[in-house]
Write a protein that holds these residues in place. Structure first.
Motif, PDB file in Angstrom:
ATOM      1  N   GLY A 164      11.497   1.666  13.163  1.00  0.00           N
ATOM      2  CA  GLY A 164      12.879   2.085  13.378  1.00  0.00           C
ATOM      3  C   GLY A 164      13.029   3.559  13.048  1.00  0.00           C
ATOM      4  O   GLY A 164      12.265   4.126  12.265  1.00  0.00           O
ATOM      5  N   THR A 165      14.012   4.186  13.645  1.00  0.00           N
ATOM      6  CA  THR A 165      14.175   5.634  13.512  1.00  0.00           C
ATOM      7  C   THR A 165      14.460   6.086  12.089  1.00  0.00           C
ATOM      8  O   THR A 165      14.150   7.203  11.720  1.00  0.00           O
ATOM      9  CB  THR A 165      15.302   6.137  14.437  1.00  0.00           C
ATOM     10  N   ALA A 166      15.044   5.217  11.259  1.00  0.00           N
ATOM     11  CA  ALA A 166      15.366   5.592   9.880  1.00  0.00           C
ATOM     12  C   ALA A 166      14.265   5.192   8.900  1.00  0.00           C
ATOM     13  O   ALA A 166      14.362   5.480   7.715  1.00  0.00           O
ATOM     14  CB  ALA A 166      16.679   4.960   9.452  1.00  0.00           C
ATOM     15  N   ALA A 167      13.203   4.548   9.375  1.00  0.00           N
ATOM     16  CA  ALA A 167      12.145   4.051   8.490  1.00  0.00           C
ATOM     17  C   ALA A 167      11.078   5.119   8.290  1.00  0.00           C
ATOM     18  O   ALA A 167      10.249   5.363   9.168  1.00  0.00           O
ATOM     19  CB  ALA A 167      11.524   2.779   9.059  1.00  0.00           C
ATOM     20  N   SER A 168      11.115   5.768   7.145  1.00  0.00           N
ATOM     21  CA  SER A 168      10.101   6.772   6.814  1.00  0.00           C
ATOM     22  C   SER A 168      10.046   6.928   5.301  1.00  0.00           C
ATOM     23  O   SER A 168      10.956   6.522   4.589  1.00  0.00           O
ATOM     24  CB  SER A 168      10.414   8.121   7.470  1.00  0.00           C
ATOM     25  N   GLY A 169       8.964   7.511   4.838  1.00  0.00           N
ATOM     26  CA  GLY A 169       8.834   7.743   3.415  1.00  0.00           C
ATOM     27  C   GLY A 169       7.395   7.967   3.000  1.00  0.00           C
ATOM     28  O   GLY A 169       6.492   8.067   3.827  1.00  0.00           O
ATOM     29  N   MET A 170       7.215   8.026   1.692  1.00  0.00           N
ATOM     30  CA  MET A 170       5.880   8.237   1.133  1.00  0.00           C
ATOM     31  C   MET A 170       5.132   6.913   1.102  1.00  0.00           C
ATOM     32  O   MET A 170       5.742   5.843   1.055  1.00  0.00           O
ATOM     33  CB  MET A 170       5.999   8.838  -0.260  1.00  0.00           C
ATOM     34  N   PHE A 171       3.791   6.996   1.116  1.00  0.00           N
ATOM     35  CA  PHE A 171       2.970   5.798   1.083  1.00  0.00           C
ATOM     36  C   PHE A 171       1.590   6.138   0.553  1.00  0.00           C
ATOM     37  O   PHE A 171       1.206   7.311   0.469  1.00  0.00           O
ATOM     38  CB  PHE A 171       2.837   5.173   2.484  1.00  0.00           C
ATOM     39  N   THR A 172       0.844   5.113   0.222  1.00  0.00           N
ATOM     40  CA  THR A 172      -0.571   5.228  -0.094  1.00  0.00           C
ATOM     41  C   THR A 172      -1.308   4.303   0.859  1.00  0.00           C
ATOM     42  O   THR A 172      -1.000   3.116   0.938  1.00  0.00           O
ATOM     43  CB  THR A 172      -0.862   4.830  -1.554  1.00  0.00           C
ATOM     44  N   LEU A 173      -2.260   4.861   1.601  1.00  0.00           N
ATOM     45  CA  LEU A 173      -3.087   4.073   2.506  1.00  0.00           C
ATOM     46  C   LEU A 173      -4.364   3.696   1.762  1.00  0.00           C
ATOM     47  O   LEU A 173      -5.099   4.568   1.303  1.00  0.00           O
ATOM     48  CB  LEU A 173      -3.430   4.883   3.760  1.00  0.00           C
ATOM     49  N   ARG A 174      -4.587   2.389   1.614  1.00  0.00           N
ATOM     50  CA  ARG A 174      -5.814   1.900   0.973  1.00  0.00           C
ATOM     51  C   ARG A 174      -6.737   1.414   2.079  1.00  0.00           C
ATOM     52  O   ARG A 174      -6.295   0.722   3.000  1.00  0.00           O
ATOM     53  CB  ARG A 174      -5.480   0.767   0.005  1.00  0.00           C
ATOM     54  N   TYR A 175      -8.032   1.752   1.982  1.00  0.00           N
ATOM     55  CA  TYR A 175      -8.960   1.395   3.045  1.00  0.00           C
ATOM     56  C   TYR A 175     -10.340   1.097   2.480  1.00  0.00           C
ATOM     57  O   TYR A 175     -10.729   1.594   1.424  1.00  0.00           O
ATOM     58  CB  TYR A 175      -9.035   2.512   4.090  1.00  0.00           C
ATOM     59  N   GLN A 176     -11.068   0.257   3.215  1.00  0.00           N
ATOM     60  CA  GLN A 176     -12.389  -0.173   2.794  1.00  0.00           C
ATOM     61  C   GLN A 176     -13.105  -0.768   3.994  1.00  0.00           C
ATOM     62  O   GLN A 176     -12.471  -1.296   4.911  1.00  0.00           O
ATOM     63  CB  GLN A 176     -12.277  -1.233   1.694  1.00  0.00           C
ATOM     64  N   ALA A 177     -14.447  -0.691   3.997  1.00  0.00           N
ATOM     65  CA  ALA A 177     -15.236  -1.302   5.063  1.00  0.00           C
ATOM     66  C   ALA A 177     -16.483  -1.943   4.453  1.00  0.00           C
ATOM     67  O   ALA A 177     -17.078  -1.396   3.522  1.00  0.00           O
ATOM     68  CB  ALA A 177     -15.633  -0.271   6.103  1.00  0.00           C
ATOM     69  N   LEU A 178     -16.857  -3.096   4.970  1.00  0.00           N
ATOM     70  CA  LEU A 178     -18.068  -3.799   4.520  1.00  0.00           C
ATOM     71  C   LEU A 178     -18.964  -4.059   5.704  1.00  0.00           C
ATOM     72  O   LEU A 178     -18.492  -4.465   6.773  1.00  0.00           O
ATOM     73  CB  LEU A 178     -17.713  -5.124   3.844  1.00  0.00           C
ATOM     74  N   ARG A 179     -20.275  -3.837   5.520  1.00  0.00           N
ATOM     75  CA  ARG A 179     -21.242  -4.179   6.550  1.00  0.00           C
ATOM     76  C   ARG A 179     -21.306  -5.698   6.682  1.00  0.00           C
ATOM     77  O   ARG A 179     -20.940  -6.422   5.765  1.00  0.00           O
ATOM     78  CB  ARG A 179     -22.617  -3.629   6.180  1.00  0.00           C
ATOM     79  N   ALA A 180     -21.797  -6.167   7.768  1.00  0.00           N
ATOM     80  CA  ALA A 180     -21.868  -7.611   8.005  1.00  0.00           C
ATOM     81  C   ALA A 180     -22.627  -8.324   6.887  1.00  0.00           C
ATOM     82  O   ALA A 180     -22.197  -9.362   6.403  1.00  0.00           O
ATOM     83  CB  ALA A 180     -22.518  -7.901   9.348  1.00  0.00           C
TER      84      ALA A 180
END
Length: 186
Positions: A164-180
């Motif tokens: 939505g047009t009013a939805a914004s702000g600060m955030f923390t993106l958490r990420y991770q990857a695992l091999r098969a």
């Protein structure tokens, strides 16, 4: 902002108190006589700051996925709305990118304190020929999106978008990857 002038009539005020002219042209559709009528104009005043450096796909911030969780902070405040994520309502958006050399199980999580409604859109390919693979919105009954999925080798983009047009702000993106092999043991 609009402040009352002498006599009570509102007058527009520009930057630094310098008067500004606000013009609104409301017009019906061409050749449709029935398109005339009343309308409601909603106006919202927001602070305008500098655009985030990763405001477009071409300027996406690079993240390096590791086998242990990593994080990066960001904001969509001041960002433009360049695309609609997942065909949802448009909102300010920022971009991240990563490359995978092999098939991996990828986890993405947006930590924003649930203060605004965000969407994660995982895309593959170059900015000029990008394909949306997954749209994550409101995971586990919250306004916090999460993604978990297997991705093949290639270049990926993560679009953090407001729902939505009013939805914004600060955030923390958490990420991770695992091999098969690592994911099989987890």
């Amino acid at each position: 902002s609009v402040k009352p002038a002498s006599g009570g009539a509102p007058r527009p005020e520009g930057v630094g108190g310098v008067p500004a002219r606000l013009t609104l042209n409301a017009d019906g559709r061409a050749l449709e006589w029935a398109s005339a009528g009343r309308f409601v104009l909603n106006v919202r005043e927001e602070p305008i700051g500098p655009r985030p450096p990763n405001d477009t796909c071409e300027t996406a911030s690079r993240i390096d996925l590791g086998t242990t969780p990593r994080t990066t902070g960001g904001t969509t405040t001041g960002a433009g709305n360049h695309v609609w994520s997942c065909r949802l309502a448009p909102g300010p958006d920022v971009w991240y990118t990563f490359d995978l050399a092999e098939r991996m199980l990828v986890y993405l999580d947006l930590l924003d304190g649930q203060s605004w409604n965000a969407v994660l859109d995982v895309r593959q390919g170059s900015c000029s020929a990008i394909l949306s693979l997954a749209c994550e919105d409101d995971a586990c009954g919250t306004v916090r999106p999460r993604y978990l999925g297997w991705l093949d080798p290639g270049t990926y983009h993560v679009l953090v978008d407001g729902r939505g047009t009013a939805a914004s702000g600060m955030f923390t993106l958490r990420y991770q990857a695992l091999r098969a092999t690592d994911a099989d043991r987890a």
